[in-house]
Design an enzyme around this catalytic site. Structure first.
Site, PDB file in Angstrom:
ATOM      1  N   LYS A  22      53.557  40.952  43.434  1.00 21.59           N
ATOM      2  CA  LYS A  22      53.467  39.722  44.247  1.00 21.59           C
ATOM      3  C   LYS A  22      52.119  39.670  44.963  1.00 21.59           C
ATOM      4  CE  LYS A  22      55.435  39.606  48.471  1.00 21.59           C
ATOM      5  NZ  LYS A  22      54.523  39.207  49.563  1.00 21.59           N
ATOM      6  N   ASN A  23      51.730  40.795  45.580  1.00 21.22           N
ATOM      7  CA  ASN A  23      50.532  40.792  46.435  1.00 21.22           C
ATOM      8  C   ASN A  23      49.231  40.880  45.659  1.00 21.22           C
ATOM      9  OD1 ASN A  23      52.256  40.473  48.518  1.00 21.22           O
ATOM     10  ND2 ASN A  23      52.074  42.556  49.319  1.00 21.22           N
ATOM     11  N   CYS A 118      54.644  35.385  61.869  1.00 21.60           N
ATOM     12  CA  CYS A 118      55.919  35.490  61.154  1.00 21.60           C
ATOM     13  C   CYS A 118      56.731  36.559  61.869  1.00 21.60           C
ATOM     14  CB  CYS A 118      55.675  35.844  59.685  1.00 21.60           C
ATOM     15  SG  CYS A 118      55.160  37.539  59.491  1.00 21.60           S
ATOM     16  N   ARG A 123      50.042  37.977  63.173  1.00 25.37           N
ATOM     17  CA  ARG A 123      49.316  37.759  61.921  1.00 25.37           C
ATOM     18  C   ARG A 123      48.063  36.883  62.126  1.00 25.37           C
ATOM     19  NH1 ARG A 123      53.007  38.795  57.755  1.00 25.37           N
ATOM     20  NH2 ARG A 123      51.222  39.241  56.398  1.00 25.37           N
ATOM     21  N   ASP A 126      41.554  36.071  62.522  1.00 23.18           N
ATOM     22  CA  ASP A 126      40.209  36.119  63.108  1.00 23.18           C
ATOM     23  C   ASP A 126      39.202  36.853  62.215  1.00 23.18           C
ATOM     24  OD1 ASP A 126      42.028  38.259  63.914  1.00 23.18           O
ATOM     25  OD2 ASP A 126      40.288  39.122  64.917  1.00 23.18           O
ATOM     26  N   ASP A 309      54.580  48.313  53.784  1.00 20.16           N
ATOM     27  CA  ASP A 309      55.593  47.564  53.024  1.00 20.16           C
ATOM     28  C   ASP A 309      56.696  48.457  52.476  1.00 20.16           C
ATOM     29  OD1 ASP A 309      53.289  45.140  51.561  1.00 20.16           O
ATOM     30  OD2 ASP A 309      54.140  45.368  53.561  1.00 20.16           O
ATOM     31  N   ARG A 401      61.776  35.959  48.109  1.00 17.24           N
ATOM     32  CA  ARG A 401      60.343  35.695  48.209  1.00 17.24           C
ATOM     33  C   ARG A 401      59.574  36.756  47.432  1.00 17.24           C
ATOM     34  NH1 ARG A 401      58.120  35.935  53.726  1.00 17.24           N
ATOM     35  NH2 ARG A 401      56.313  35.744  52.389  1.00 17.24           N
TER      36      ARG A 401
HETATM   37  C1  EPZ Z   1      48.956  41.870  53.181  1.00 13.25           C
HETATM   38  O1  EPZ Z   1      49.145  41.049  54.312  1.00 13.25           O
HETATM   39  C2  EPZ Z   1      50.271  41.831  52.420  1.00 13.25           C
HETATM   40  N1  EPZ Z   1      50.559  40.463  51.992  1.00 13.25           N
HETATM   41  C3  EPZ Z   1      51.403  42.342  53.320  1.00 13.25           C
HETATM   42  O2  EPZ Z   1      52.596  42.364  52.537  1.00 13.25           O
HETATM   43  C4  EPZ Z   1      51.073  43.776  53.734  1.00 13.25           C
HETATM   44  O3  EPZ Z   1      52.066  44.246  54.613  1.00 13.25           O
HETATM   45  C5  EPZ Z   1      49.708  43.801  54.437  1.00 13.25           C
HETATM   46  O4  EPZ Z   1      48.687  43.233  53.565  1.00 13.25           O
HETATM   47  C6  EPZ Z   1      49.271  45.211  54.802  1.00 13.25           C
HETATM   48  O5  EPZ Z   1      49.227  46.002  53.648  1.00 13.25           O
HETATM   49  C7  EPZ Z   1      49.937  39.994  50.885  1.00 13.25           C
HETATM   50  O6  EPZ Z   1      49.143  40.670  50.249  1.00 13.25           O
HETATM   51  C8  EPZ Z   1      50.279  38.596  50.478  1.00 13.25           C
HETATM   52  P1  EPZ Z   1      46.394  42.568  56.780  1.00 13.25           P
HETATM   53  P2  EPZ Z   1      47.852  40.665  55.247  1.00 13.25           P
HETATM   54  O7  EPZ Z   1      45.407  41.474  56.956  1.00 13.25           O
HETATM   55  O8  EPZ Z   1      46.651  40.512  54.390  1.00 13.25           O
HETATM   56  C9  EPZ Z   1      45.788  42.450  61.464  1.00 13.25           C
HETATM   57  C10 EPZ Z   1      54.850  41.948  52.066  1.00 13.25           C
HETATM   58  O9  EPZ Z   1      55.900  42.370  52.566  1.00 13.25           O
HETATM   59  N2  EPZ Z   1      44.842  41.355  61.208  1.00 13.25           N
HETATM   60  O10 EPZ Z   1      45.988  43.797  56.013  1.00 13.25           O
HETATM   61  O11 EPZ Z   1      48.251  39.545  56.117  1.00 13.25           O
HETATM   62  C11 EPZ Z   1      47.226  42.067  61.142  1.00 13.25           C
HETATM   63  O12 EPZ Z   1      47.822  41.393  62.226  1.00 13.25           O
HETATM   64  C12 EPZ Z   1      53.701  41.530  52.961  1.00 13.25           C
HETATM   65  O13 EPZ Z   1      54.621  41.848  50.829  1.00 13.25           O
HETATM   66  C13 EPZ Z   1      44.056  40.893  62.257  1.00 13.25           C
HETATM   67  O14 EPZ Z   1      44.153  41.366  63.382  1.00 13.25           O
HETATM   68  O15 EPZ Z   1      47.729  41.993  56.125  1.00 13.25           O
HETATM   69  C14 EPZ Z   1      47.858  43.409  60.890  1.00 13.25           C
HETATM   70  O16 EPZ Z   1      48.183  44.016  62.127  1.00 13.25           O
HETATM   71  C15 EPZ Z   1      54.050  41.676  54.428  1.00 13.25           C
HETATM   72  N3  EPZ Z   1      43.162  39.887  62.020  1.00 13.25           N
HETATM   73  C16 EPZ Z   1      46.726  44.216  60.231  1.00 13.25           C
HETATM   74  O17 EPZ Z   1      45.505  43.532  60.572  1.00 13.25           O
HETATM   75  C17 EPZ Z   1      43.024  39.329  60.767  1.00 13.25           C
HETATM   76  O18 EPZ Z   1      42.181  38.419  60.606  1.00 13.25           O
HETATM   77  C18 EPZ Z   1      46.818  44.299  58.713  1.00 13.25           C
HETATM   78  O19 EPZ Z   1      46.946  42.968  58.231  1.00 13.25           O
HETATM   79  C19 EPZ Z   1      43.832  39.812  59.707  1.00 13.25           C
HETATM   80  C20 EPZ Z   1      44.730  40.830  59.945  1.00 13.25           C
END
Ligand code: EPZ
Length: 425
Positions: A22-23, A118, A123, A126, A309, A401
């Site tokens: 999916k990801n 969510c 999420r 920035d 995950d 999903r």
């Molecule tokens: C991806 O989400 C995955 N989703 C998530 O899978 C996964 O848990 C996550 O990466 C971490 O591995 C998809 O690939 C579609 P991040 P993403 O940006 O990209 C913070 C599932 O269950 N952050 O790596 O949104 C954020 O809040 C889903 O399949 C900022 O602060 O995750 C988090 O604490 C859930 N600012 C951390 O970084 C930003 O601009 C990691 O988030 C972006 C993120």
């Protein structure tokens, strides 16, 4: 609302075919925006999130022809008729924010609804926005929308991510392929899904090096072209079913799973008394190495660390392991929603801030439980597979999903589960 009714106690035995990730599929679909012509993706999983993203791409003028039987998707981005990704579509699936970088790169503008938070956390985006600013885009927030402008196109630059972010790395990787000059992404995420996206972009004509490391270098090109790409196997689906096999004391072959993408799970499962053995290069055999499971400690981290995950799924295993295990969640701020539901089934879990201490119990008891986020939902299914009696997991749209045909896949290896609607007996 639909629910899953699960009767526990069956050891899982047989082969489960692992779907495309999916990801990986979601960012790959967004990459189609970068090139006029058709991007053909194979092994695209038939999921709600994929359907939601098809809706967003359709609003932009990208046609997506998908055959759920063959898992093949042909995306045609010959003309981008709109650069607006509307709130009512983006709110359904926050990864839609990944259209931002490609739109800014190809069209020089984008108006994408802020995805909002969510269940698992705020999420924020920035890091995505800061990165695009580094590439010369003008970024404003207007009535809940991100407005990006780059009328002269994007310019290559050094981008330093303050923290590791999968989505921000993907958005910037895609945007930089069409920027003028060289972009270096520092502190980039290293997930296999990012390598898969990068490999597809290279097939489309992008010039990228350093995929899978924290430093990715992209030489901008003037245009990308159509390509064919097969999505990598879903390591989180594979890890989920590996835990199902371990919890039920079964013996399962995960066909289409790449053990190199799961090294951070192999070790803790080995300590817990579970063998994960690679077979013929693209499968993993999972069964117990000892009679009972033992508690282990894990801490989630960006790849190659233990995946966030997989945190809820491992916790489900700990609830029935001998001894105790500590689970620390360092990536998201609110990813323990499965805890109160597992406790309803008789689990013994104490949460202190970002850590949960799980003391194994002899047997869980079936109960009515509520799914919240995708991975919390599947941890309740795993608990139901070993609980005494029947477990009813409500609101299973969360599950659908991210897990393709979970009833068929688990039923195919001996689990007793069926999908019904809430008003059924
Ligand atoms: C991806 O989400 C995955 N989703 C998530 O899978 C996964 O848990 C996550 O990466 C971490 O591995 C998809 O690939 C579609 P991040 P993403 O940006 O990209 C913070 C599932 O269950 N952050 O790596 O949104 C954020 O809040 C889903 O399949 C900022 O602060 O995750 C988090 O604490 C859930 N600012 C951390 O970084 C930003 O601009 C990691 O988030 C972006 C993120």
């Amino acid at each position: 609302m639909d629910k899953l009714c699960i009767t526990g106690g069956q050891p899982l035995k047989g082969t489960i075919t692992i779907s495309g990730a999916k990801n990986a599929a979601l960012p790959l679909m967004c990459a189609a925006i970068l090139a006029p012509g058709t991007l053909t993706l194979t092994r695209v999983p038939d999921l709600r999130d994929v359907a939601s993203l098809r809706g967003v791409l359709g609003a932009l003028g990208v046609t997506t022809d998908y055959d759920p039987a063959s898992k093949k998707m042909v995306l045609d981005a010959a003309t981008i008729s709109s650069t607006v990704a509307p709130y009512e579509l983006v709110r359904k699936m926050r990864a839609s924010v990944l259209v931002l970088g490609p739109l800014a790169a190809r069209m020089g503008e984008a108006r994408v609804s802020l995805p909002g938070g969510c269940a698992i956390g705020a999420r924020p985006v920035d890091l995505h926005l800061e990165g695009l600013k580094q590439l010369g885009a003008e970024i404003d927030i207007d009535e809940g929308y991100i407005v990006a402008k780059a009328p002269q196109g994007l310019k290559g630059n050094d981008v330093h991510f303050a923290k590791v972010s999968v989505g921000a790395t993907e958005n910037l990787l895609m945007a930089a392929t069409l920027a003028k000059g060289t972009t270096v992404l520092h502190n980039a995420a290293r997930e296999p899904e990012i390598i898969d996206l990068g490999n597809c972009l290279i097939a489309m004509g992008a010039k990228i090096s350093g995929l899978g490391t924290a430093r990715i270098v992209i030489e901008g090109v003037t245009e990308l072209k159509a390509a064919h790409h097969s999505v990598i196997g879903d390591r989180i689906e594979a890890g989920t079913f590996a835990i199902a096999a371990a919890m039920t004391d079964g013996d399962v072959l995960l066909d289409g799973a790449n053990i190199d993408h799961l090294t951070a799970l192999v070790h803790p499962l080995h300590l817990a008394g579970v063998d994960m053995i690679a077979e013929n290069g693209s499968a993993i055999r999972v069964r117990r190495a000892r009679k009972t499971l033992r508690g282990v400690d894990v801490m989630t981290e960006p790849y190659p660390g233990f995946p966030t995950d997989m945190q809820a799924q491992l916790m489900a295993l700990l609830t029935v392991a001998e001894g105790a295990g500590m689970v620390s969640e360092t990536v998201f701020e609110n990813r323990f929603m499965h805890v109160p539901e597992l406790i309803r089934m008789g689990a013994n879990i104490t949460v202190h801030g970002h850590s949960a201490l799980v003391r194994g119990v002899k047997r869980l008891k079936g109960a009515h439980v509520m799914a919240t986020d995708l991975r919390a939902s599947v941890s309740l299914v795993l608990a139901g597979l070993v609980a005494e009696g029947e477990t009813q997991v409500h609101r299973i749209y969360h599950l659908e999903r991210g897990y393709e045909d979970i009833v068929g896949k688990l039923g195919g290896v001996g689990a007793h589960l069926r999908r019904t609607t809430d008003d059924d007996a």
